[in-house]
Each structure stands twice: as structure tokens, then as C-alpha cells.
Write a protein that holds these residues in place. Structure first.
Motif, mmCIF file in Angstrom:
data_model
loop_
_atom_site.group_PDB
_atom_site.id
_atom_site.type_symbol
_atom_site.label_atom_id
_atom_site.label_comp_id
_atom_site.label_asym_id
_atom_site.label_seq_id
_atom_site.Cartn_x
_atom_site.Cartn_y
_atom_site.Cartn_z
ATOM 1 N N GLU A 117 21.084 2.297 61.637
ATOM 2 C CA GLU A 117 20.947 2.212 60.181
ATOM 3 C C GLU A 117 19.518 2.552 59.769
ATOM 4 O OE1 GLU A 117 23.438 1.605 57.984
ATOM 5 O OE2 GLU A 117 24.770 1.625 59.712
ATOM 6 N N PRO A 118 19.321 3.007 58.516
ATOM 7 C CA PRO A 118 17.958 3.313 58.061
ATOM 8 C C PRO A 118 17.089 2.059 58.044
ATOM 9 C CG PRO A 118 19.588 4.235 56.554
ATOM 10 C CD PRO A 118 20.325 3.351 57.516
ATOM 11 N N MET A 119 15.853 2.223 58.501
ATOM 12 C CA MET A 119 14.904 1.119 58.470
ATOM 13 C C MET A 119 14.070 1.213 57.205
ATOM 14 S SD MET A 119 13.734 0.585 62.437
ATOM 15 C CE MET A 119 13.238 2.251 62.806
ATOM 16 N N ILE A 120 13.472 0.097 56.827
ATOM 17 C CA ILE A 120 12.590 0.073 55.666
ATOM 18 C C ILE A 120 11.155 -0.139 56.151
ATOM 19 C CG2 ILE A 120 14.354 -0.706 54.044
ATOM 20 C CD1 ILE A 120 13.231 -3.539 54.318
ATOM 21 N N ILE A 121 10.216 0.313 55.355
ATOM 22 C CA ILE A 121 8.803 0.168 55.715
ATOM 23 C C ILE A 121 8.264 -1.078 55.028
ATOM 24 C CG2 ILE A 121 6.508 1.197 55.534
ATOM 25 C CD1 ILE A 121 7.908 3.945 55.603
ATOM 26 N N LEU A 122 7.659 -1.946 55.824
ATOM 27 C CA LEU A 122 7.012 -3.152 55.328
ATOM 28 C C LEU A 122 5.549 -3.104 55.719
ATOM 29 C CD1 LEU A 122 9.636 -5.807 56.494
ATOM 30 C CD2 LEU A 122 9.393 -4.835 54.208
ATOM 31 N N VAL A 141 -0.837 -2.937 57.942
ATOM 32 C CA VAL A 141 -0.197 -2.076 58.926
ATOM 33 C C VAL A 141 1.246 -1.867 58.480
ATOM 34 C CG1 VAL A 141 0.553 -1.859 61.329
ATOM 35 C CG2 VAL A 141 -1.651 -2.923 60.802
ATOM 36 N N GLU A 142 1.661 -0.605 58.356
ATOM 37 C CA GLU A 142 3.035 -0.304 57.974
ATOM 38 C C GLU A 142 3.922 -0.377 59.208
ATOM 39 O OE1 GLU A 142 3.296 3.410 55.904
ATOM 40 O OE2 GLU A 142 2.421 2.558 54.091
ATOM 41 N N ILE A 143 4.955 -1.205 59.132
ATOM 42 C CA ILE A 143 5.902 -1.331 60.232
ATOM 43 C C ILE A 143 7.279 -0.899 59.726
ATOM 44 C CG2 ILE A 143 4.603 -3.224 61.296
ATOM 45 C CD1 ILE A 143 6.849 -5.103 60.268
ATOM 46 N N ASP A 144 8.113 -0.460 60.642
ATOM 47 C CA ASP A 144 9.489 -0.105 60.294
ATOM 48 C C ASP A 144 10.370 -1.274 60.690
ATOM 49 O OD1 ASP A 144 9.290 2.879 59.536
ATOM 50 O OD2 ASP A 144 8.124 2.713 61.378
ATOM 51 N N TYR A 145 11.137 -1.763 59.725
ATOM 52 C CA TYR A 145 11.947 -2.961 59.910
ATOM 53 C C TYR A 145 13.410 -2.644 59.634
ATOM 54 C CZ TYR A 145 13.968 -7.516 58.737
ATOM 55 O OH TYR A 145 14.768 -8.623 58.672
ATOM 56 N N CYS A 146 14.293 -3.086 60.522
ATOM 57 C CA CYS A 146 15.720 -2.900 60.308
ATOM 58 C C CYS A 146 16.295 -4.147 59.639
ATOM 59 C CB CYS A 146 16.436 -2.641 61.638
ATOM 60 S SG CYS A 146 18.219 -2.427 61.401
ATOM 61 N N PRO A 147 16.778 -4.035 58.399
ATOM 62 C CA PRO A 147 17.335 -5.197 57.719
ATOM 63 C C PRO A 147 18.682 -5.647 58.291
ATOM 64 C CG PRO A 147 17.494 -3.248 56.327
ATOM 65 C CD PRO A 147 16.746 -2.849 57.560
ATOM 66 N N SER A 176 17.229 -6.907 62.273
ATOM 67 C CA SER A 176 15.901 -7.538 62.222
ATOM 68 C C SER A 176 14.954 -7.053 63.306
ATOM 69 C CB SER A 176 16.001 -9.066 62.268
ATOM 70 O OG SER A 176 16.725 -9.539 61.168
ATOM 71 N N GLY A 177 15.207 -5.864 63.852
ATOM 72 C CA GLY A 177 14.294 -5.276 64.821
ATOM 73 C C GLY A 177 13.111 -4.634 64.122
ATOM 74 N N ILE A 178 12.023 -4.450 64.888
ATOM 75 C CA ILE A 178 10.794 -3.876 64.329
ATOM 76 C C ILE A 178 10.293 -2.758 65.229
ATOM 77 C CG2 ILE A 178 8.353 -4.339 63.828
ATOM 78 C CD1 ILE A 178 9.190 -7.154 62.955
ATOM 79 N N TRP A 179 9.978 -1.617 64.624
ATOM 80 C CA TRP A 179 9.370 -0.503 65.326
ATOM 81 C C TRP A 179 7.904 -0.435 64.932
ATOM 82 C CZ3 TRP A 179 9.951 2.789 69.171
ATOM 83 C CH2 TRP A 179 9.138 3.922 69.228
ATOM 84 N N VAL A 229 -0.818 -12.599 60.630
ATOM 85 C CA VAL A 229 0.353 -11.727 60.742
ATOM 86 C C VAL A 229 1.579 -12.543 61.123
ATOM 87 C CG1 VAL A 229 1.358 -9.783 61.994
ATOM 88 C CG2 VAL A 229 -1.020 -9.687 61.269
ATOM 89 N N LEU A 230 1.408 -13.490 62.029
ATOM 90 C CA LEU A 230 2.508 -14.361 62.446
ATOM 91 C C LEU A 230 3.052 -15.150 61.258
ATOM 92 C CD1 LEU A 230 4.050 -15.052 64.993
ATOM 93 C CD2 LEU A 230 2.365 -16.813 65.467
ATOM 94 N N SER A 231 2.169 -15.654 60.413
ATOM 95 C CA SER A 231 2.601 -16.379 59.206
ATOM 96 C C SER A 231 3.377 -15.464 58.269
ATOM 97 C CB SER A 231 1.394 -16.950 58.458
ATOM 98 O OG SER A 231 0.778 -17.932 59.215
ATOM 99 N N LEU A 232 2.903 -14.220 58.115
ATOM 100 C CA LEU A 232 3.612 -13.258 57.260
ATOM 101 C C LEU A 232 5.001 -12.966 57.811
ATOM 102 C CD1 LEU A 232 0.705 -10.757 56.498
ATOM 103 C CD2 LEU A 232 1.803 -12.292 54.864
ATOM 104 N N LEU A 233 5.111 -12.800 59.131
ATOM 105 C CA LEU A 233 6.417 -12.549 59.750
ATOM 106 C C LEU A 233 7.358 -13.732 59.526
ATOM 107 C CD1 LEU A 233 5.532 -10.877 63.164
ATOM 108 C CD2 LEU A 233 6.911 -9.887 61.345
ATOM 109 N N LYS A 234 6.853 -14.927 59.709
ATOM 110 C CA LYS A 234 7.688 -16.124 59.516
ATOM 111 C C LYS A 234 8.166 -16.231 58.076
ATOM 112 C CE LYS A 234 5.934 -18.780 63.366
ATOM 113 N NZ LYS A 234 5.127 -19.890 63.821
#
Length: 133
Positions: A8-13, A18-24, A27-30, A116-121
């Protein structure tokens, strides 16, 4: 860019600039090459990161293709733990299944990685609250 797991298309967060690619969906991250170093805030990135990851030839996990070059990713073990990450063989980036990036960042206890960990949580708790509705 499409998710290497569910296609599926990932979104950029943006995390800590740092721009990361996230699969909604899964919930994987590239992370593109160099982005883990930025999130991890490693000054001497080359040598310190090499110490943290080792190729894992004994992993039974399914192999996936790099979302950039479509080559089969290799499995690498994080810091002599059971955590296995997928890495592009030509260094386009790293794939983290749900929760794996949090585990990697929690191993580093500096101010930047904790931010960054807090933002991820926050991001994942927001997603969980949305799923409950």
C-alpha cells in the motif's frame, strides 16, 4: 513509495526534522540511507552504526524487496538482540516493522533519541485511539 510488506502507499511523516515513510496499514517505517543516523544522533555514524548491526544469516523471517530498487533486502540483527531489521543490499535504507524503530531508539539514551521516541509513541497512541473509534 509503496510499503514492501502490504504494497500500500506510504505517507511521509516528519520526526525531529527527518522525513520518514510510514505505512498506515501495517505501521511499518522506511528510513532512507542516513536517516537512522540523524534520528539516533550519532556523530561518528559509520563506525558506531556498524557496531550496532550485524548481518543475520539464521533468520527465518520472510524476505521483502527494497521499495526503492526492488532488490531482495538482507536481514540484519540489532545490537546482539533478537531484533531483526531489513536492509537494502545497496544501502537505500532500512525497513522497520511495527515497533522495531522504537526498540532501536530506546537503546540510545541521549536527549535527541528520547525526543524522537516520544514523538513515535504519540503518533502510535494517536493511531490506536483512531482505530478504537
Amino acid at each position: 513509495m509503496n510499503c514492501p510488506i502490504c504494497k500500500e502507499p506510504m505517507i511521509i511523516l516528519e520526526l525531529n526534522r527527518v522525513e520518514i515513510d510510514y505505512c498506515p496499514v501495517c505501521s511499518g517505517i522506511w528510513l532512507d540511507e542516513g536517516e537512522l543516523e540523524l534520528l539516533y544522533s550519532i556523530d561518528n555514524t559509520e563506525s558506531e552504526l556498524k557496531k550496532l548491526f550485524r548481518e543475520s544469516n539464521d533468520s527465518k523471517e520472510k524476505s521483502f524487496k527494497c521499495p526503492v530498487c526492488r532488490k531482495k533486502m538482507i536481514k540484519i540483527r540489532f545490537n546482539n538482540t533478537e531484533l531483526i531489521i531489513d536492509k537494502c543490499p545497496v544501502n537505500h535504507g532500512l525497513w522497520f516493522n511495527k515497533g522495531e524503530l522504537e526498540k532501536v531508539l530506546s537503546a540510545k539514551t541521549n536527549q535527541s533519541s528520547q525526543k524522537v521516541l516520544s514523538l513515535l509513541k504519540e503518533m502510535f497512541s494517536y493511531n490506536k485511539s483512531q482505530e478504537a473509534e
